[in-house]
Design a protein around this motif. Structure first.
Motif, short mmCIF file in Angstrom:
data_model
loop_
_atom_site.label_atom_id
_atom_site.label_comp_id
_atom_site.label_asym_id
_atom_site.label_seq_id
_atom_site.Cartn_x
_atom_site.Cartn_y
_atom_site.Cartn_z
N ILE A 160 -29.22 16.86 21.44
CA ILE A 160 -30.57 15.85 22.15
C ILE A 160 -30.90 16.48 23.31
CG2 ILE A 160 -30.65 14.08 23.22
CD1 ILE A 160 -28.59 12.68 21.38
N ARG B 262 -34.46 16.78 14.28
CA ARG B 262 -35.67 15.57 14.88
C ARG B 262 -35.86 14.86 13.47
NH1 ARG B 262 -36.78 19.07 19.16
NH2 ARG B 262 -34.99 19.77 20.15
N ILE C 113 -33.48 8.50 21.24
CA ILE C 113 -33.91 9.73 20.20
C ILE C 113 -34.15 9.32 18.79
CG2 ILE C 113 -33.46 11.67 19.47
CD1 ILE C 113 -33.58 12.29 22.20
N TYR D 62 -38.03 12.05 14.83
CA TYR D 62 -39.94 11.50 14.74
C TYR D 62 -40.80 12.47 13.40
CZ TYR D 62 -39.73 15.39 17.59
OH TYR D 62 -39.45 16.65 18.36
N LYS D 63 -39.82 13.52 13.20
CA LYS D 63 -40.31 14.55 12.05
C LYS D 63 -40.17 13.81 10.74
CE LYS D 63 -39.96 18.61 14.54
NZ LYS D 63 -40.77 19.55 14.45
#
Lengths: 428, 428
Positions: free
Chosen positions: B143, B215, B331, B334-335
């Motif tokens: 992270i 991610r 986190i 987001y992909k």
């Protein structure tokens, strides 16, 4: 979202990598921090120099103060190196409320406590992950990953140049001088290699790791240092024969609240995780009371690995900036420093002696060890094929540095000993 | 300073370690977070059980809801395990504004995204460092340490039981069954070892690492899994002869934005850093576009190593609490997830065939590889001493999974092949 503006001091190897990552990974980075990151101004030595990356000429300046004094700039990334003047830049930047990311181990080892105190006063972040072991996130690991543990020992291969030299000497059986020359040609060693080969670079990194690991203010002068320039190919051959690899190890250990920090060529038993770290790679072995053995391995230098750590710090600073918590998580060493005395420092030793090849010699020698309370793990005596003398190879059990110093001093006056050929610390 | 109050769900191995560290390191911990940390209430199965630590009886309850619903408690540390009911506890605790530290890989692999979404909604922290690779701070490393980099590959030895079994098989040349039995006696393997030996435990951890590294939301069903129960001592002998070590590797890799995640026994070339990780130790190898090769090594399980990670998370939660920034650094993947197709997944393969010992066999077999575009790195044919048949050992170059599946399917119908004895992925 308002972009975050970054000023860069230096556009050498690491600075170039920082620009590459910030520009190349812009989408990933801004997804994480919530706004674009712009490199606003870059201080360079020569703004006309041809470079491997394209940079807007208007961003370049030959005056670092222009970066420091630019009110638009939120974060200063220092990758120019240097000590005294660089410290001035950084203190002034902090005075102006700018956060700092630096890769400068010399600066942090020598003036870290002053810089961190100023940062705390100004509620600014100072992050320096890249100052030790390049791409390995060892500083965050010590601060955060092991915040709950009591770290008892840190052993680091934290200088790639010397690890390259010792690995080559071990793998190819060649001399220090030959490998150094080759390393210089390959760019792995500087024209003046003193800082690397004499252990000073490693000592600076160990001062930083010791401070973080033991939460006490370890200074460079607290680190005892010995480099690799006297390591012979014969020493390495002996090490291998006994089942060791020769490594330049930084070793920081503590017992109760007393610490000792040193850098020296060390014979590490094969099978220990750090013994198989070869070439320019770095590794930091951490032994914690609760967590036990851990090790962190990776590239210790180089444009992109080091830039990875610099930009990871930049991301952390910007996240803090968004949350308004810069400077509030700083680790201030809170334990009074107590250094181990020579009586408290203890480790195993390898000793190679050249002695007269006659009866009674071994008895005289082992008598000296006994006198100073040093017990022996192994003793081998063998004839030296070239001379009318014998070699004695001794590995001691853990012995205090004070006792070992006395033993060696005594050996100097012992007529049967022709030469104390080598003495090394032994680990693992 | 107002103490921070912690509720503990579970007082088994890890829970006991958590109590030991929080009580034993109280001074160090409170120096870091700025207030005492008190374990206020502990949910246990049986409050009358004799334990290896002394705990105030009044703190124990057999009803986890008592912990969840206690308004005094700021942070809930979940080390009881379990999935469905545990998820209910955690969601309810989040609803009540409590922060969570958990060591529960099953829960995070299966319901991580739901739990993290709830945490974000409630501005609470959910930290789970101990869920993967025990004492190795690999989650923070992914992270934070590598926030700036693009991670291309993660290879993990993330299950100590299977690494112990394979290491023993390799070192002593013994069978899977014999070592498993010994591991069960030593407590390194459960009475029902399925979850470990069939790779499910490793798959859960790889789903977590893949999500963080790439991610994108990797789910357990995205991980292809094969365990070690079919690995024979002969396979390991072949691996060693060819210069490989057999390891149960979790492998997550990406090309462009397509990812694949798998767990399988893998032949790893000796000299690769992960090949020499033996016994119950864990290691995670991370290859980043910028940082290059890195590896993180340590204890993957056990009372104190796992508790180290749990309490480090607790420290992080409390620091956030003091700064008022809980839940703000979460986190969120987001992909969009894009899994590699079988045409895109490519690796080297080791194949051992038992074939008729007669002319033209090798030609027929290599013809099949050629037909499906799989090129070969090495082919060895040798007589089998026991039977009137020959062995053919093939190592391919990188070949797509789709092509290899076709080759193997074709082999099933090829009369000269008596048996497809073994097929393994090859790395390093």
């Amino acid at each position: 979202m308002k972009p975050v503006k970054v000023g860069l001091l230096g556009l050498g190897t690491v600075g170039t990598g920082v620009v590459r990552i910030v520009e190349g990974h812009q989408e990933d980075l801004s997804s994480q921090v919530g706004s674009p990151i712009i490199i606003e101004k870059i201080a360079v030595k020569n703004s006309d120099k041809t470079r491997s990356i394209t940079v807007d000429k208007h961003k370049l300046t030959e005056d670092p103060w222009e970066v420091i004094r630019d009110p638009e700039i939120d974060v200063v990334v220092e990758v120019m190196g240097g000590i005294d003047l660089t410290k001035e830049y950084i203190l002034e930047a902090l005075d102006r409320g700018k956060h700092i990311v630096t890769a400068n181990k010399d600066l942090m080892a020598l003036h870290g406590s002053e810089i961190l105190a100023k940062a705390q006063e100004k509620q600014c972040d100072v992050f320096y992950e890249a100052s030790v072991a390049g791409g390995i996130p060892i500083i965050r690991t010590l601060i955060e990953g092991f915040s709950s543990d009591r770290i008892l020992k840190i052993m680091g291969i934290v200088n790639g140049t010397t690890n390259y030299i010792l690995s080559k000497m071990s793998q190819e059986g060649v001399s220090y001088e030959a490998v150094l020359e080759e390393a210089q040609k390959l760019g792995y060693a500087e024209a003046d290699p003193t800082s690397d080969v004499e252990g000073l670079d490693a000592a600076r990194k160990m001062a930083i790791l010791g401070t973080l690991g033991f939460r006490t203010n370890v200074e460079l002068k607290d680190v005892s240092v010995r480099g690799i320039s006297q390591v012979s190919k014969e020493d390495i051959a002996y090490a291998k024969r006994l089942g060791y690899e020769m490594k330049l190890l930084g070793i920081a250990d503590r017992e109760d609240d007393h610490v000792s920090i040193s850098v020296q060529p060390t014979m590490v038993r094969k099978g220990h995780p750090i013994a198989s770290v070869n070439g320019v790679f770095n590794a930091v072995y951490v032994y914690g009371e609760a967590v036990g053995e851990t090790m962190f391995y990776g590239a210790g230098a180089g444009e992109m690995p080091t830039a990875t750590s610099v930009v990871a710090d930049l991301v952390a600073v910007i996240k803090n900036l968004k949350l308004g918590v810069n400077g509030l998580k700083a680790i201030v060493p809170y334990k009074p420093k107590k250094l181990k005395s020579d009586e408290q420092i203890a480790f195993k030793n390898f000793i190679l002696l050249h002695v007269d090849d006659k009866a009674g010699v071994l008895a005289k020698i082992t008598q000296v060890f006994a006198e100073f309370g040093v017990s022996l793990e192994s003793v081998v005596q063998q004839p030296n094929e070239l001379n009318p003398e014998a070699e004695i190879i001794i590995v001691t059990h853990n012995a205090s540095k004070a006792s070992m110093d006395k033993v060696l001093q005594h050996f100097e006056g012992l007529d049967v000993i022709r030469k104390i050929k080598s003495v090394y610390r032994v680990e693992g």
